[in-house]
Design an enzyme around this catalytic site. Structure first.
Site, mmCIF file in Angstrom:
data_model
loop_
_atom_site.group_PDB
_atom_site.id
_atom_site.type_symbol
_atom_site.label_atom_id
_atom_site.label_comp_id
_atom_site.label_asym_id
_atom_site.label_seq_id
_atom_site.Cartn_x
_atom_site.Cartn_y
_atom_site.Cartn_z
ATOM 1 C CG ASP A 69 19.947 -84.656 -26.190
ATOM 2 O OD1 ASP A 69 19.686 -83.575 -26.702
ATOM 3 O OD2 ASP A 69 20.951 -85.477 -26.702
ATOM 4 N NE ARG A 127 22.455 -87.318 -33.975
ATOM 5 C CZ ARG A 127 21.602 -87.486 -33.073
ATOM 6 N NH1 ARG A 127 20.862 -86.096 -32.546
ATOM 7 N NH2 ARG A 127 21.136 -88.443 -32.591
ATOM 8 C CB SER A 162 17.641 -85.537 -32.557
ATOM 9 O OG SER A 162 16.000 -85.169 -32.338
ATOM 10 C CG ASP A 214 22.071 -78.255 -23.072
ATOM 11 O OD1 ASP A 214 21.205 -78.244 -23.302
ATOM 12 O OD2 ASP A 214 22.620 -79.549 -22.572
ATOM 13 C CG HIS A 215 19.955 -78.062 -27.135
ATOM 14 N ND1 HIS A 215 20.395 -78.944 -26.131
ATOM 15 C CD2 HIS A 215 20.050 -79.046 -27.877
ATOM 16 C CE1 HIS A 215 20.751 -80.196 -26.381
ATOM 17 N NE2 HIS A 215 20.343 -80.392 -27.467
ATOM 18 N NE ARG A 237 15.498 -82.341 -33.622
ATOM 19 C CZ ARG A 237 16.493 -81.868 -34.204
ATOM 20 N NH1 ARG A 237 16.199 -81.833 -35.455
ATOM 21 N NH2 ARG A 237 17.910 -82.337 -34.065
HETATM 22 C C1 MIC Z 1 20.397 -83.458 -31.286
HETATM 23 O O1 MIC Z 1 21.755 -83.488 -31.221
HETATM 24 O O2 MIC Z 1 20.111 -83.482 -32.401
HETATM 25 C C2 MIC Z 1 19.618 -82.710 -30.159
HETATM 26 C C3 MIC Z 1 19.320 -81.278 -30.639
HETATM 27 O O3 MIC Z 1 20.579 -82.797 -28.967
HETATM 28 C C4 MIC Z 1 18.583 -83.811 -30.203
HETATM 29 C C5 MIC Z 1 17.324 -83.035 -29.212
HETATM 30 C C6 MIC Z 1 16.789 -81.926 -29.744
HETATM 31 O O4 MIC Z 1 16.326 -82.165 -31.019
HETATM 32 O O5 MIC Z 1 16.369 -81.266 -28.960
HETATM 33 C C7 MIC Z 1 18.808 -85.128 -29.847
HETATM 34 O O6 MIC Z 1 19.756 -85.720 -29.914
HETATM 35 O O7 MIC Z 1 18.093 -85.501 -29.106
HETATM 36 FE FE1 SF4 Z 2 23.821 -80.739 -27.797
HETATM 37 FE FE2 SF4 Z 2 22.936 -82.759 -29.130
HETATM 38 FE FE3 SF4 Z 2 25.062 -81.602 -30.167
HETATM 39 FE FE4 SF4 Z 2 25.157 -83.065 -27.926
HETATM 40 S S1 SF4 Z 2 24.539 -83.686 -29.913
HETATM 41 S S2 SF4 Z 2 26.158 -80.983 -28.279
HETATM 42 S S3 SF4 Z 2 23.156 -82.816 -27.041
HETATM 43 S S4 SF4 Z 2 23.080 -80.569 -29.877
#
Ligand code: MIC
Ligand code: SF4
Length: 642
Positions: A119, A379, A533, A64-65, A535
């Site tokens: 995630d 965010r 996140s 999805d990312h 990550r």
């Molecule tokens: C995000 O919203 O920052 C992400 C991308 O979903 C991350 C995960 C990632 O960095 O792959 C998260 O929220 O954990």
């Molecule tokens: Fe995707 Fe993270 Fe954004 Fe949710 S917050 S839509 S999991 S990138």
């Protein structure tokens, strides 16, 4: 005294430890989820553990990312993930099927069970009464291998909801109000549990919006009871047999209680650049808007898009606004296509994207220079949109669509009659985009493209740590600061040497070069270091660059855990004023730290040779975490201990 809902679920899953706030507990994990940006590392780690088939009730791998395929990298990662899933007993949700948290809510979440996801927005499942937490990929890999998840027992905070939301006010306004009250670090070490008679008026997807963005409180997770509303949603998804009632005891004890009267809540908005910088929409009405983005795991359910389509029907997107919409799942997308709402969106001038994270993670649709962008996401950290100078605001779908129509921030109550939406008795259920694991796993070959590089290894912890302070940063540093995402960097998630060139890119682009030239060292930071996140690249890439310890005033939970998992010591100032006595590029030494950790000592001396001062540091590692840190990380630890 009775138990809160969160404590009941923890008690049912407790493997080790006492349920006393702050003490380490180990719990059994029933389900896991991964997404593609964290999944490649998680599965490389899972493969290294040598377990042939996942030991969970169900594990799902989502794409999805990284769906923008500007080169071969993302598509290669998808092929790797599909082959690993087939071989090791994991369900695979194909690209196009939707955002992990939305699909998981629709198709897989089970009240009362536990879910661990790589995630940070995994707590979305708390909307259905599941205890769902975000973690680094390595912790999720360990859970797939049947190992427990370790966490400090959280405090439980009750958010008591009374009354009912007024027209044009929705679930996003509730969580924005909670963020206004608690702040982005107010949830650290806590589970936020919702209760009170206002809960019954919120739908399952409303609740999921609230638990989703509970991640921005820094909370371990958030949870709603599983009641008749939950049952109806699961029945409409054809899954009533998975439903069970879950609630707190009437006399449950809480560590903290916050009350919110839904009747009096107004449309809210978070201003740049933090999700807790919340004001009433009416306070900033009239601000000119350049972009509106609707979607993400927070606000892209059928209800949200139907409200947007209803408000746009017969109208046009304002000539100076670019409106982009990404439906949360194939189910939502197909339903709005079949009921005609998609035509209303297209007709109004919306730019409709595929069902994926998209602009939320900077995968396209970066706004113009100095733009104001209103997003229904979770965010708004500086630069996350892909445009450093953009001002990103966070709001619900009602506020977003009002801005798209008027070209300025508008209180949606000015749009007139509220949009009527009836929840469907049956959602459109078609799971063909979820591929079951192979029945002949021995015949499945793992596909590894050239971008998938082996995992970097770490050595055991040296006794004395010495080197330079390579970077000194302030409070609330996010993992987006440490390891940025976006269309350029995300395709490198399975290639640590390449992605490490972007560590702290927006804070100090010379950081990787300096770290390599000097041969590693330390990072010094303020409060809530590593928020955001899950990550693990924000720990793994610094480890690759030779970071030995991060010394701060306080840590965010998931990042602290990721540092330990990769053998970087998370250390804290005993007296936070000492932060001011240490400067970037100082030569520092922490003598005999490994020996002190082995002896169970909780304080060490840091000698700053440049400033000629000695500073007291402490740690809050459990005995198990000390062993992990000494081994140089959790993978080494698992290999040593089986
Ligand atoms: C995000 O919203 O920052 C992400 C991308 O979903 C991350 C995960 C990632 O960095 O792959 C998260 O929220 O954990
Ligand atoms: Fe995707 Fe993270 Fe954004 Fe949710 S917050 S839509 S999991 S990138």
């Amino acid at each position: 005294m009775g138990l809160s809902l969160a404590k009941k679920i923890i008690k049912n899953h407790l493997i080790e430890g006492e349920m006393e706030p702050g003490k380490e507990i180990a719990i059994r994990i029933d389900h896991t989820l991964t997404q593609d940006a964290t999944g490649t590392m998680a599965y490389l780690q899972f493969e290294a553990m040598g377990v042939p088939k996942v030991r969970t009730k169900r594990s799902v791998s989502y794409i999805d990312h990284n769906t923008l395929q500007a080169g071969f990298e993302n598509a290669d990662d998808h092929a790797y993930l599909q082959s690993v899933a087939a071989k090791h007993g994991i369900f695979f949700s194909r690209p196009g099927n939707g955002i992990c948290h939305q699909v998981q809510l629709e198709r897989f979440d089970i009240p009362g069970d536990t879910l661990l996801g790589s995630d940070s927005h995994t707590p979305t499942a708390g909307g259905l009464g599941m205890l769902a937490m975000g973690a680094g990929g390595l912790d999720v890999a360990a859970a797939m291998a049947g190992q427990p998840f370790f966490l400090p027992m959280p405090k439980i905070c009750l958010v008591k909801l009374t009354g009912k939301l007024q027209p044009w006010v929705s679930a996003k306004d509730v969580i924005l109000e909670v963020l206004r009250i608690m702040s982005v670090k107010g949830g650290v070490g806590k589970i936020v549990e919702y209760g009170g008679d206002g809960v019954a008026s919120l739908s399952a997807t409303d609740r999921a919006t609230i638990t989703n963005m509970g991640a921005e409180l820094g909370a371990t997770t958030s949870i709603f009871p599983s009641d008749n509303v939950t049952r109806e949603f699961m029945a409409a998804q054809g899954r009533e047999s998975d439903w069970r009632e879950m609630s707190a005891d009437p006399d449950a004890e809480y560590d903290e209680i916050i009350e919110i009267d839904l009747n009096t809540l107004e449309p809210m908005i978070a201003q740049p650049h933090m999700p807790d910088n919340v004001v009433k929409v009416s306070q900033i009405a009239g601000t000119k808007v350049d972009q509106v983005a609707i979607g993400s795991c927070t606000n892209s359910s059928l209800r949200d898009l139907m409200v947007v389509a209803g408000a746009l029907k017969g109208k046009s997107v304002h000539p100076t606004v670019s409106l982009v919409i990404s439906p949360g799942s194939k189910q939502v997308f197909e339903m709005i296509a079949r009921n005609g709402a998609l035509a209303d969106l297209i007709s109004a001038g919306a730019r409709v994207l595929e069902s994926a994270c998209g602009p939320c993670i900077g995968m396209g649709q970066a706004p113009k220079t100095n733009a104001v962008s209103i997003r229904t996401f979770n965010r708004n950290f500086e630069g996350r949109s892909g445009t450093k100078s953009a001002d990103v605001y966070l709001a619900g779908p009602e506020v977003a669509v009002a801005a798209a129509i008027n070209g300025v921030v508008t209180d949606p109550r000015k749009l007139g009659e509220p949009i009527k939406f009836d929840y469907p008795e049956k959602y459109l259920v078609d799971d063909k985009m979820v591929i079951a694991p192979s029945e002949t796993p021995d015949k499945v070959d793992i596909i590894r493209g050239p971008n998938i590089k082996p995992l970097p290894e770490n050595s055991t912890l040296s006794d004395t740590l010495s080197g330079k302070v390579l970077l000194k940063v302030g409070d609330n540093i996010t993992t987006d600061h440490i390891m940025p995402a976006g269309a350029k960097v995300l395709p490198l998630r399975s290639n640590i040497p390449a992605i490490s060139e972007f560590v702290f890119a927006a804070v100090d682009p010379d950081f990787p070069k300096r770290a390599k030239e000097i041969g590693g060292g330390f990072i010094v930071g303020g409060e809530n270091y590593g928020q955001g996140s899950s990550r693990e690249h924000a720990a793994l890439a610094p480890m690759y660059l030779g970071i030995k310890a991060v010394i701060v005033k306080s840590f965010a939970r998931i990042h602290r855990q990721n540092l330990i998992n990769f053998g970087i010591l998370p250390l804290k100032f005993v007296d936070s004023n000492d932060y001011d006595r240490i400067s970037q590029l100082d030569d520092i030494e922490i003598p005999n730290v490994a020996a002190a950790l082995k002896k169970g000592e909780s304080q060490f001396d840091l000698v700053d040779k440049t400033a000629n001062v000695s500073i007291k540091l402490t740690h809050d590692l459990s005995a198990r975490e000390i062993d992990v840190a000494l081994a140089g990380g959790r993978l080494n630890y698992i290999k040593m201990n089986g």
